[in-house]
Design a protein around this motif. Structure first.
Motif, PDB file in Angstrom:
ATOM      1  N   ALA A 163       0.831  -1.211   0.000  1.00 29.72           N
ATOM      2  CA  ALA A 163       0.000   0.000   0.000  1.00 29.72           C
ATOM      3  C   ALA A 163       0.856   1.248   0.000  1.00 29.72           C
ATOM      4  N   ILE A 164       1.911   1.254   0.811  1.00 30.84           N
ATOM      5  CA  ILE A 164       2.767   2.431   0.959  1.00 30.84           C
ATOM      6  C   ILE A 164       3.689   2.597  -0.245  1.00 30.84           C
ATOM      7  N   SER A 165       4.154   1.513  -0.805  1.00 37.31           N
ATOM      8  CA  SER A 165       5.045   1.583  -1.951  1.00 37.31           C
ATOM      9  C   SER A 165       4.319   2.096  -3.189  1.00 37.31           C
ATOM     10  N   TYR A 166       3.117   1.586  -3.449  1.00 33.09           N
ATOM     11  CA  TYR A 166       2.383   1.963  -4.661  1.00 33.09           C
ATOM     12  C   TYR A 166       1.670   3.302  -4.504  1.00 33.09           C
ATOM     13  N   GLY A 167       1.058   3.533  -3.356  1.00 33.42           N
ATOM     14  CA  GLY A 167       0.325   4.765  -3.137  1.00 33.42           C
ATOM     15  C   GLY A 167      -1.029   4.773  -3.829  1.00 33.42           C
ATOM     16  N   GLY A 168      -1.825   5.803  -3.539  1.00 36.91           N
ATOM     17  CA  GLY A 168      -3.158   5.910  -4.100  1.00 36.91           C
ATOM     18  C   GLY A 168      -4.105   4.905  -3.485  1.00 36.91           C
ATOM     19  N   ILE A 169      -5.267   4.757  -4.076  1.00 37.46           N
ATOM     20  CA  ILE A 169      -6.244   3.748  -3.647  1.00 37.46           C
ATOM     21  C   ILE A 169      -6.084   2.549  -4.579  1.00 37.46           C
ATOM     22  N   ILE A 170      -5.778   1.403  -4.003  1.00 39.04           N
ATOM     23  CA  ILE A 170      -5.475   0.224  -4.811  1.00 39.04           C
ATOM     24  C   ILE A 170      -6.176  -1.010  -4.258  1.00 39.04           C
ATOM     25  N   ALA A 171      -6.486  -1.932  -5.159  1.00 42.80           N
ATOM     26  CA  ALA A 171      -6.961  -3.265  -4.780  1.00 42.80           C
ATOM     27  C   ALA A 171      -5.775  -4.213  -4.894  1.00 42.80           C
ATOM     28  N   ILE A 172      -5.545  -4.990  -3.841  1.00 48.26           N
ATOM     29  CA  ILE A 172      -4.421  -5.927  -3.814  1.00 48.26           C
ATOM     30  C   ILE A 172      -4.970  -7.343  -3.738  1.00 48.26           C
ATOM     31  N   ASN A 363     -12.852  13.672  25.969  1.00 45.98           N
ATOM     32  CA  ASN A 363     -12.167  14.819  26.578  1.00 45.98           C
ATOM     33  C   ASN A 363     -10.731  14.947  26.064  1.00 45.98           C
ATOM     34  N   LYS A 364     -10.531  14.587  24.805  1.00 44.41           N
ATOM     35  CA  LYS A 364      -9.227  14.725  24.155  1.00 44.41           C
ATOM     36  C   LYS A 364      -9.438  14.560  22.654  1.00 44.41           C
ATOM     37  N   ASN A 365      -8.374  14.737  21.878  1.00 44.05           N
ATOM     38  CA  ASN A 365      -8.469  14.604  20.425  1.00 44.05           C
ATOM     39  C   ASN A 365      -8.348  13.142  20.009  1.00 44.05           C
ATOM     40  N   ALA A 366      -9.333  12.355  20.420  1.00 44.54           N
ATOM     41  CA  ALA A 366      -9.320  10.936  20.064  1.00 44.54           C
ATOM     42  C   ALA A 366      -9.641  10.734  18.587  1.00 44.54           C
ATOM     43  N   ALA A 367     -10.480  11.600  18.035  1.00 44.59           N
ATOM     44  CA  ALA A 367     -10.886  11.499  16.637  1.00 44.59           C
ATOM     45  C   ALA A 367      -9.995  12.385  15.775  1.00 44.59           C
ATOM     46  N   GLN A 368      -9.416  11.800  14.742  1.00 45.52           N
ATOM     47  CA  GLN A 368      -8.535  12.545  13.844  1.00 45.52           C
ATOM     48  C   GLN A 368      -8.935  12.278  12.401  1.00 45.52           C
ATOM     49  N   GLU A 369      -9.101  13.334  11.639  1.00 46.97           N
ATOM     50  CA  GLU A 369      -9.433  13.173  10.228  1.00 46.97           C
ATOM     51  C   GLU A 369      -8.178  12.784   9.448  1.00 46.97           C
ATOM     52  N   ILE A 370      -8.321  11.845   8.534  1.00 48.41           N
ATOM     53  CA  ILE A 370      -7.217  11.445   7.671  1.00 48.41           C
ATOM     54  C   ILE A 370      -7.543  11.854   6.240  1.00 48.41           C
ATOM     55  N   GLU A 371      -6.500  12.168   5.481  1.00 52.09           N
ATOM     56  CA  GLU A 371      -6.670  12.610   4.101  1.00 52.09           C
ATOM     57  C   GLU A 371      -5.887  11.705   3.169  1.00 52.09           C
ATOM     58  N   PHE A 372      -6.474  11.420   2.039  1.00 51.74           N
ATOM     59  CA  PHE A 372      -5.861  10.481   1.099  1.00 51.74           C
ATOM     60  C   PHE A 372      -4.943  11.194   0.111  1.00 51.74           C
ATOM     61  N   SER A 373      -3.953  10.433  -0.344  1.00 58.32           N
ATOM     62  CA  SER A 373      -2.959  10.957  -1.273  1.00 58.32           C
ATOM     63  C   SER A 373      -2.774   9.981  -2.421  1.00 58.32           C
ATOM     64  N   GLU A 374      -2.397  10.503  -3.570  1.00 60.73           N
ATOM     65  CA  GLU A 374      -2.109   9.638  -4.720  1.00 60.73           C
ATOM     66  C   GLU A 374      -0.670   9.149  -4.703  1.00 60.73           C
ATOM     67  N   SER A 375       0.132   9.689  -3.805  1.00 60.15           N
ATOM     68  CA  SER A 375       1.564   9.400  -3.809  1.00 60.15           C
ATOM     69  C   SER A 375       1.923   8.206  -2.940  1.00 60.15           C
ATOM     70  N   GLY A 376       2.810   7.359  -3.446  1.00 59.39           N
ATOM     71  CA  GLY A 376       3.428   6.330  -2.643  1.00 59.39           C
ATOM     72  C   GLY A 376       4.772   6.838  -2.147  1.00 59.39           C
ATOM     73  N   ALA A 377       5.580   5.956  -1.595  1.00 59.90           N
ATOM     74  CA  ALA A 377       6.904   6.347  -1.086  1.00 59.90           C
ATOM     75  C   ALA A 377       7.792   6.784  -2.256  1.00 59.90           C
ATOM     76  N   TYR A 378       8.562   7.854  -2.035  1.00 58.86           N
ATOM     77  CA  TYR A 378       9.457   8.329  -3.084  1.00 58.86           C
ATOM     78  C   TYR A 378      10.650   9.058  -2.471  1.00 58.86           C
ATOM     79  N   ALA A 379      11.704   9.178  -3.251  1.00 57.55           N
ATOM     80  CA  ALA A 379      12.865   9.997  -2.907  1.00 57.55           C
ATOM     81  C   ALA A 379      13.323  10.677  -4.181  1.00 57.55           C
ATOM     82  N   GLN A 380      13.763  11.916  -4.064  1.00 56.24           N
ATOM     83  CA  GLN A 380      14.229  12.636  -5.255  1.00 56.24           C
ATOM     84  C   GLN A 380      15.376  13.568  -4.880  1.00 56.24           C
ATOM     85  N   PHE A 381      16.292  13.716  -5.811  1.00 47.71           N
ATOM     86  CA  PHE A 381      17.420  14.622  -5.594  1.00 47.71           C
ATOM     87  C   PHE A 381      16.941  16.061  -5.662  1.00 47.71           C
TER      88      PHE A 381
END
Length: 382
Positions: A163-172, A363-381
């Motif tokens: 999931a992390i390598s490919y990124g986006g929403i995928i069926a495996i 009585n705390k921030n137990a609920a956190q909204e998550i946001e989706f990304s199209e990007s998987g793991a990457y590195a760039q110079f």
């Protein structure tokens, strides 16, 4: 030379405990993740400086001369760096050291797979810096899994790393675990007005690895009665013939597998058709199946924090929809279960109300909204 690298967290959208039975799961990469500013070195030292943690180093020369995993470093980030680095060296890829300064936006205890994100982050850095980016996304995922199993000391499948390598929403599709079939799903949560929230149950418990291990074992038991190794290789008709030849829990977990697989397939169609109401309805059915059949929510009679958390979420969803139940969100246990957090999908316009209700209860921030990304793991110079 300098690089910028990022590895996202991931959430399992559909397919609770089906991957180890060679089923199909749906995952999504997130905007939350681990970022790194990287500077290449002329020596063979990898130095990791993570915000909030003590820096550590891995000596690649020592690792090459003594590649046997050091059990003293089990369950440490150092073990993951060593495992990923060793995988590259084992393939005769010449790597040098680097210094990485890391920051993370992955909340602790939210089940977003921070360890897999860290593995992939190290992998993409080495791949880009010393291998011209030649390694495939699947190869990087497999290296991450190897590091987690052999060096970190935690048995795991390949779902998180893929999931992390490919990124986006995928069926495996895990039908062939050696060569996974990965298919992108063209769907935007934002464009379709769908929000996602994770709620930390606050569950505290000791080692319950035996409870996780019991799930595939129970499924394996009823699969063997059907003369197969994995439930994906039999049918619901064959399963039905064996329900009274195994323990009740094994039968229930076998039923969950087929129920959940059907719900996965239907949720994929709903996402492809931008059918949000059907998706949320099916998500609720999946939550019920995990609770009633898979039984991976409650830890014990004394520890029902995740079950209580889901009940709190359901009440908050009732209030948030303001009586319009055709537009109501749905919840289910997230990931492996037995604590952790509850995953909620609901209309975007209801997110603020829902989170306020839940956080007021806790009585705390137990609920956190998550946001989706199209990007998987990457590195760039740079």
């Amino acid at each position: 030379m300098k690089l910028k690298a990022f590895a996202p967290g991931r959430t399992e959208i559909a397919g609770n405990h089906v991957d180890h039975q060679h089923g199909i799961a749906v995952t999504g990469s997130l905007k939350q993740g681990i970022s790194a500013d990287v500077e290449l070195r002329d020596d063979y030292i990898i130095r990791i400086e993570s915000e909030g943690f003590e820096p550590f180093e891995v000596d690649l020369i020592e690792l090459k001369s003594e590649p046997i995993p050091n059990t003293e470093h089990h369950f440490t980030s150092k073990a993951l760096v060593a495992g990923v680095s060793y995988s590259f060296m084992k393939q005769d890829i010449p790597i040098n050291g680097f210094t990485a300064k890391m920051t993370s936006t992955i909340g602790s205890g939210m089940g977003l797979s921070s360890s897999a994100a860290f593995e992939l982050l190290i992998g993409v850095i080495l791949n880009e810096a010393y291998n011209d980016g030649k390694m495939s996304k699947m190869e990087l995922a497999q290296i991450g899994q190897f590091a987690e199993v052999e060096f970190y000391g935690k048995p795991c499948g390949l779902l998180d790393q893929t999931a992390i390598s490919y990124g986006g929403i995928i069926a495996i599709d895990f039908k062939n675990p050696q060569v996974l079939d990965v298919s992108p799903i063209d769907f935007s949560f934002d464009k379709n007005g769908l929000g996602a929230v994770l709620v930390d149950s606050g569950a505290e418990h000791g080692d319950i690895s035996h409870m996780y291990a019991a799930i595939p074992e129970d499924m394996k038991t009823i699969a063997s009665k059907c003369n197969v190794d994995f439930l994906n290789d039999t049918s619901i008709e064959e399963l039905n013939k064996q329900l009274f030849n195994v323990s009740n829990k094994s039968a229930l977990r076998g039923i969950h597998y087929f129920h959940e697989i059907n719900l996965v397939e239907q949720r994929i169609k709903a996402l492809q058709n931008n059918d949000i109401k059907t998706f949320m309805y099916l998500h609720g059915l999946s939550g019920s199946s995990s609770t009633q059949f898979l039984q991976n929510v409650t830890v014990s009679e004394e520890n029902q924090q995740a079950t209580l958390c889901q009940a709190i979420c359901e009440l908050a969803l009732d209030i948030s929809c303001k009586g319009n139940y055709s537009n109501r969100g749905a919840s289910r246990i997230h990931g492996g279960g037995f604590g952790g957090c509850i995953q909620v999908f609901l209309p975007k316009q209801q997110v603020e109300c829902f989170m306020k209700l839940v956080n007021t209860v806790y009585n705390k921030n137990a609920a956190q909204e998550i946001e989706f990304s199209e990007s998987g793991a990457y590195a760039q110079f740079l």
